[in-house]
Design a protein around this motif. Structure first.
Motif, PDB file in Angstrom:
ATOM      1  N   ASN A 112       2.554  -3.685  -7.225  1.00  0.00           N
ATOM      2  CA  ASN A 112       1.056  -3.625  -7.578  1.00  0.00           C
ATOM      3  C   ASN A 112       0.382  -4.940  -7.496  1.00  0.00           C
ATOM      4  O   ASN A 112      -0.525  -5.282  -8.153  1.00  0.00           O
ATOM      5  N   GLN A 113       0.729  -5.386  -6.171  1.00  0.00           N
ATOM      6  CA  GLN A 113      -0.048  -6.855  -5.996  1.00  0.00           C
ATOM      7  C   GLN A 113      -1.231  -6.631  -4.790  1.00  0.00           C
ATOM      8  O   GLN A 113      -1.089  -5.601  -4.052  1.00  0.00           O
ATOM      9  N   ASN A 391       6.003  -3.492   8.722  1.00  0.00           N
ATOM     10  CA  ASN A 391       6.165  -3.968   7.326  1.00  0.00           C
ATOM     11  C   ASN A 391       5.641  -2.535   6.305  1.00  0.00           C
ATOM     12  O   ASN A 391       4.882  -1.661   6.827  1.00  0.00           O
ATOM     13  N   THR A 392       6.157  -2.830   5.265  1.00  0.00           N
ATOM     14  CA  THR A 392       5.311  -1.898   3.954  1.00  0.00           C
ATOM     15  C   THR A 392       4.810  -2.835   3.095  1.00  0.00           C
ATOM     16  O   THR A 392       4.662  -4.189   3.214  1.00  0.00           O
ATOM     17  N   LEU A 393       3.652  -2.231   2.597  1.00  0.00           N
ATOM     18  CA  LEU A 393       3.034  -2.909   1.425  1.00  0.00           C
ATOM     19  C   LEU A 393       3.787  -3.055   0.080  1.00  0.00           C
ATOM     20  O   LEU A 393       4.334  -1.837  -0.376  1.00  0.00           O
ATOM     21  N   GLY A 394       4.190  -4.019  -0.350  1.00  0.00           N
ATOM     22  CA  GLY A 394       5.036  -4.117  -1.439  1.00  0.00           C
ATOM     23  C   GLY A 394       6.611  -3.757  -1.346  1.00  0.00           C
ATOM     24  O   GLY A 394       6.843  -3.619   0.045  1.00  0.00           O
ATOM     25  N   ALA A 426       2.805   5.367   0.966  1.00  0.00           N
ATOM     26  CA  ALA A 426       3.728   5.814   2.237  1.00  0.00           C
ATOM     27  C   ALA A 426       3.024   5.437   3.358  1.00  0.00           C
ATOM     28  O   ALA A 426       2.680   6.121   4.161  1.00  0.00           O
ATOM     29  N   PHE A 427       3.143   4.124   3.711  1.00  0.00           N
ATOM     30  CA  PHE A 427       2.706   3.260   4.911  1.00  0.00           C
ATOM     31  C   PHE A 427       3.282   2.538   5.595  1.00  0.00           C
ATOM     32  O   PHE A 427       3.901   1.428   4.738  1.00  0.00           O
ATOM     33  N   ILE A 428       3.606   2.552   6.864  1.00  0.00           N
ATOM     34  CA  ILE A 428       4.396   1.407   7.603  1.00  0.00           C
ATOM     35  C   ILE A 428       3.659   1.051   8.811  1.00  0.00           C
ATOM     36  O   ILE A 428       3.179   1.849   9.707  1.00  0.00           O
TER      37      ILE A 428
END
Length: 562
Positions: A112-113, A391-394, A426-428
């Motif tokens: 949750n950043q 990359n992924t978020l978090g 769900a993002f790459i």
């Protein structure tokens, strides 16, 4: 000591498949292609030249170290995982990815950043056979240190430094065996003005891996001249050269007044004196209307080659329409010159060159993947780990994606989380590295209602586009969703297609050119059909969206209720 880089897969998060549930609603992607088309990169390099930036796209706050014939460089990663990309080179020009330094949830607990929080300004150093990377995990852990004997990993679990506040820590190994950590922090007492910061230094016990108690002292208050109210002194690095201790810092903030400044002292107990010709690197004050401007330069680090030359890596941005940039802060390289025992990176008033003579290193690197210039990059998902470009978020805490190398695809489960929320979507994604780019992905049309899948252009939770396809009975809807600070998320274009218009797979794409962005698909005959042309891409720029990151392009899957 021989240090050999691992393959381009090293250092990524290894997906454990035990928790992946194929029964959940999911989407399958077969490839992802990215192509850069910038005019500034279109002419071939002359013999002996190199191209700036050396790392195009979002690679900010570079730090560099040398180990024998080998150079290693790291960058800030903020709230993306894995954390702290690390590169290897033998010539300072061609860089090979070694993966990332922070690759486990213990090393990088992000949840949750906001995108521009997380990992700030790492420093990498090599000392006595060991690599040290020190950085800040904002809002979570503060300052910490990790070590490795092989820069491609594995790196140690974090050594936390609770005594040291602020950001941007540097670690310096003196020739008497003592070690020091230098960082940005609040000044003593109340700040005198907005942006009033200070540089502090502590002694560090290498044997116990602890900060020496009561050793902290303020070494720079405010900046080069506090009477002029300098702002945001940060990014410190200490060097000992020819009997002098040099302190290199960033000053002026990360925007168009950014710069690099230098101080020196005969002893670490003495006062650091600023150079009378500071800043030693800046682009402020130049004509905003100049062609192909490189702006916001600063936050530098020095390295001496084995052959004796001095070079600096630093961040900068390539802007359009004077002040806009979507590619984030990139890594540049320039030679360092010396006069009266003071270093300088670029004479004040001169523009950062895109091309100049390369370092005279004995050895060279043949990178398998270009990091600058125009190139085509394609992933057909034939590996058992994500390529290091992704990359992924978090931090990935649940297994919502699965690589299927034998089938040459990746399956991504739909989750409820949107790109506009802080919960992990769900993002790459991979970096946008050019002003003019084309990115496209081939995916299987969803078999069932209730999910959408497609391609996204993401700068932050408040600045992104999502071009998705959704099944409703026997029809498919293609839609473009725009998220902004002002209007939250809304559908700005859509069209309906039937199965007869499509094959079982579909190609979705996005093409950007500075401040404009298009979204398109390929029909059954392979013809490009534009869904939306000339949409506002400036909303993905740092000038509009804010923050410290650049735009990412990638695959996104989510649940749909309508």
């Amino acid at each position: 000591m021989k240090l050999s880089p691992l393959s381009s897969l090293a250092g990524g998060f290894l997906l454990t498949l035990s928790g992946f549930c194929a029964a959940e609603k999911s989407a399958t992607f077969y490839d992802f292609t990215y192509e850069g088309k910038d005019a500034i990169f279109s002419q071939p390099l002359a013999k002996g030249e190199y191209q700036n930036p050396i790392l195009a796209g979002f690679f900010p706050d570079p730090s560099i170290t040398r180990a024998g014939d080998d150079y290693y460089l790291v960058n800030s990663s903020f709230s993306y995982s894995p954390g702290v990309p690390i590169f290897h080179s033998k010539d300072l020009v061609h860089w090979e990815s070694l993966g990332h330094v922070l690759v486990t949830p213990k090393q990088l607990p992000l949840k949750n950043q906001r995108v521009s929080r997380g990992i700030y300004a790492p420093t990498i150093r090599f000392h006595d056979g060991v690599f040290y990377m020190i950085t800040t995990l904002v809002d979570v852990r503060g300052n910490f240190l990790v070590t490795a004997t092989n820069p491609a990993g594995p790196w140690s679990d974090p050594i936390e430094l609770p005594e040291i506040g602020g950001i941007d820590p540097d670690i310096f190994f003196d020739d008497d065996g003592r070690v020091y950590i230098t960082h940005n922090e609040n000044p003593i007492g109340e700040p005198l003005y907005q942006g009033h910061r200070a540089i502090w230094q502590w002694e560090f016990d290498l044997k116990t891996k602890t900060v020496v108690k009561n050793s902290g002292r303020l070494i720079v208050n405010g900046g080069t001249d506090i009477s002029k109210k300098p702002v945001w002194i940060e990014g410190p690095h200490i060097y000992k050269i020819n009997g002098w201790y040099y302190l290199l810092c960033a000053e002026g903030g990360t925007s168009f007044d950014h710069s690099a400044v230098i101080f020196r002292a005969r002893s670490l107990k003495d006062k650091f004196v600023p150079y009378e010709n500071n800043p030693i690197l800046t682009q402020r004050g130049l004509d905003d209307g100049r062609d192909n401007p490189i702006t916001t330069v600063g936050h530098a680090d020095f390295v001496q080659t084995k052959e004796g030359e001095w070079w600096a890596v630093f961040l900068g941005t390539r802007s359009y329409d004077k002040k806009f940039f979507n590619t984030g802060r990139e890594t540049f390289l320039l030679p360092v010159t010396w006069k009266n025992e003071w270093p300088s990176i670029l004479e004040n008033g001169k523009e950062v060159p895109y091309r100049l003579a390369a370092p005279r290193t004995e050895k060279s690197t043949a990178a398998s993947q270009a990091t600058t210039g125009n190139f085509v990059w394609k992933d057909k998902f034939t590996t058992n780990k994500l390529l290091t470009d992704w990359n992924t978020l978090g931090t990935v805490e649940t297994d919502w994606y699965k690589l299927n190398p034998e089938k040459k695809n990746i399956t991504i489960n739909a989750v409820d989380n949107r790109l506009s929320g802080l919960a992990q979507p769900a993002f790459i994604g991979r970096r946008q590295q050019h002003m003019h780019f084309d990115a496209q992905t081939t995916l299987k049309l969803p078999d069932e209602d209730g999910i959408s899948a497609g391609i996204a252009a993401f700068q932050s939770h408040q600045a992104n586009y999502y071009f998705g396809v959704q099944r409703k009975a026997d029809q498919y809807t293609l839609f473009v969703e725009q998220t902004t600070k002002e209007n939250s998320s809304k559908i700005i274009a859509s069209t309906s297609l039937t199965k007869k218009d499509l094959d079982k797979n579909i190609v979705l794409g996005t093409e950007g050119d500075a401040g404009k962005i298009d979204f398109y698909y390929h029909n059954k005959a392979g013809k490009r059909i534009n869904i939306l042309q000339g949409a506002d891409a400036k909303l993905l720029s740092t000038e509009i969206a804010g923050g410290f990151t650049g735009t990412y392009l990638g695959m996104h899957v989510r649940t749909e209720t309508k």
